[in-house]
Design a protein around this motif. Structure first.
Motif, short mmCIF file in Angstrom:
data_model
loop_
_atom_site.label_atom_id
_atom_site.label_comp_id
_atom_site.label_asym_id
_atom_site.label_seq_id
_atom_site.Cartn_x
_atom_site.Cartn_y
_atom_site.Cartn_z
N THR A 96 24.23 2.84 -20.84
CA THR A 96 23.71 2.56 -21.98
C THR A 96 24.70 2.87 -22.99
O THR A 96 24.97 2.16 -24.01
N GLN A 142 26.15 -0.01 -25.92
CA GLN A 142 26.13 0.11 -27.24
C GLN A 142 27.39 0.28 -28.14
O GLN A 142 27.72 -0.59 -29.03
N TYR A 148 20.21 9.59 -26.98
CA TYR A 148 19.94 8.18 -26.71
C TYR A 148 18.66 7.82 -27.41
O TYR A 148 18.50 6.55 -27.76
N GLY A 180 28.56 -1.16 -18.60
CA GLY A 180 27.70 -1.36 -19.82
C GLY A 180 28.50 -1.96 -20.85
O GLY A 180 28.08 -2.84 -21.52
N LEU A 191 17.65 -0.26 -24.57
CA LEU A 191 18.67 0.48 -23.61
C LEU A 191 18.51 2.06 -23.94
O LEU A 191 18.49 2.77 -23.31
N GLY A 192 18.58 2.30 -25.27
CA GLY A 192 18.67 3.71 -25.85
C GLY A 192 17.36 4.26 -25.44
O GLY A 192 17.40 5.25 -24.84
N SER A 242 17.28 5.05 -21.35
CA SER A 242 18.42 6.03 -21.14
C SER A 242 17.63 7.38 -21.41
O SER A 242 18.07 8.30 -20.61
#
Length: 389
Positions: free
Chosen positions: A211, A215, A272, A337, A365-366, A369
């Motif tokens: 992740t 990002q 995260y 990622g 995704l945050g 994770s």
């Protein structure tokens, strides 16, 4: 600081390079996606060589490859040559010269009590490179064109070669207290890998790091053109990237300090989760210069703050013998990622005319994770626990 600078400013080159060559954003996006993937693939191998023979030669080779890649990128006029230069060559250069090698060396050079702060300081140096190179990049592009800016960046990368001499030896505790040359770890590479991937907590750590890469790479590459689409000037885009780097100096140093005093696992969980909330807010709020700079500051505090607790957990679980290599495998997940973050950003933009889907995926995704890191156990493996007992 030097090696982290140009790769964090790549998003500034997307619009001028694509405009010059008549490309869509997916072409440049694929090249930078390949850069992140090659960087991730090469990192464990570079780390293994550095763990066995010391980091100096690896850093020198990486710096030279980085410089060559940037110089040849300036003359790339086809998608294939852009993939080979911006993608493969710079990716290989980063695998040998990035802050991951420096952090591994810090883990061996410094005593345990100083290690968390040192990992934070090394990460903060990379952030300072981002702060310097973002406004420098836009200034050089405006003054000398994107080709000239890349050539100046390439010349700066050559400074890595003499600076790497500082990490030529490992200072260990000898009988008379003097410094001795580098001592390789007692385990074989195969034994170290078997031990690491049998640890559930290490596997979760590696998966969660995906992740971070998604990002960071998506934002670094696609935030400047995203802001341009919203009517925000290129200079604001550059300063937003710069503010990410400046704020992350505070974030990285704080994360390093807290990693020595608080649960590293919980630091990752909260990082995260906070990223997910912040990206969600950025999507929903109006896009203005003020919200852009504010987003840069806030996401910057969280930007590389995952690195000190992640690398610290690797050192805690397995010791520092193969820290660079094992952190390199975690970083490979990070770079997979990153590949998808940059590549999907370009593909979905050309398909839908918008970055919205990728922003929402980055937020999701945050949250994911944060959950993945919850079950991690902060303890040494049986081999080290037995030795301590």
């Amino acid at each position: 600081m030097i090696s982290f600078g140009p790769r964090s400013a790549m998003g500034l080159f997307m619009t001028p390079i694509s405009g010059t060559n008549g490309w869509g954003r997916d072409v440049f996006g694929l090249a930078i996606a390949l850069q992140n993937l090659v960087w991730g693939i090469g990192q464990p191998f570079a780390g293994a060589v550095a763990d066995r023979f010391g980091p100096m030669r690896v850093l020198m080779a990486g710096g030279l490859l980085y410089a060559v890649g940037l110089a040849l990128m300036a003359s790339s006029s086809t998608p294939l040559t852009m993939d080979l230069t911006a993608g493969v060559l710079i990716g290989l250069g980063l695998s040998g010269s990035s802050f991951n090698l420096v952090l591994g060396a810090f883990g061996k050079l410094l005593p345990t009590s100083w290690r968390p702060v040192a990992l934070g300081a090394g990460t903060a140096a990379g952030s300072f490179g981002q702060f310097l190179f973002a406004p420098l990049g836009i200034s050089l592009i405006n003054s000398f064109g994107w080709q000239g800016a890349l050539l100046i960046f390439a010349s700066l990368m050559l400074l890595i070669v003499p600076l790497s001499v500082a990490l030529a030896t490992r200072r260990t505790a000898s009988a008379d207290g003097s410094a001795v040359t580098y001592v390789p770890p007692s385990q074989s590479i195969k034994q170290a890998l078997r031990e690491a991937f049998a640890e559930r907590s290490y596997v979760l750590l590696v998966l969660g790091f995906f992740t971070c890469g998604f990002q960071l790479a998506f934002i670094t590459t696609h935030l400047p053109p995203y802001l341009a689409d919203k009517g925000i000037s290129a200079s604001i885009g550059a300063w937003t990237i710069a503010m990410i780097g400046l704020a992350n100096i505070v974030g990285s140093l704080s994360a390093g300090w807290l990693s020595g005093r608080r649960s590293k696992r919980l630091l990752l969980v909260w990082n995260y989760f906070a990223r997910g909330l912040l990206i969600t807010a950025f999507i929903l709020l109006p896009t203005t210069p003020a919200t852009s700079i504010a987003f840069g500051v806030l996401i910057g505090i969280l930007w590389l703050s995952t690195v000190p607790p992640t690398s610290g957990l690797v050192a805690l679980m397995f010791g520092t013998g193969y820290m660079t290599m094992l952190y390199g495998f975690a970083f490979f997940s990070h770079q997979v990622g990153a590949f998808f973050g940059v590549w999907l950003g370009g593909v979905l933009y050309e398909t839908t005319g918008s970055y919205d889907l990728v922003w929402w995926f980055a937020a999701a995704l945050g949250y994911a994770s944060a959950l993945i890191n919850l079950p991690i156990k902060e303890q040494p493996v049986a081999r080290l626990a037995g030795s301590a007992a």
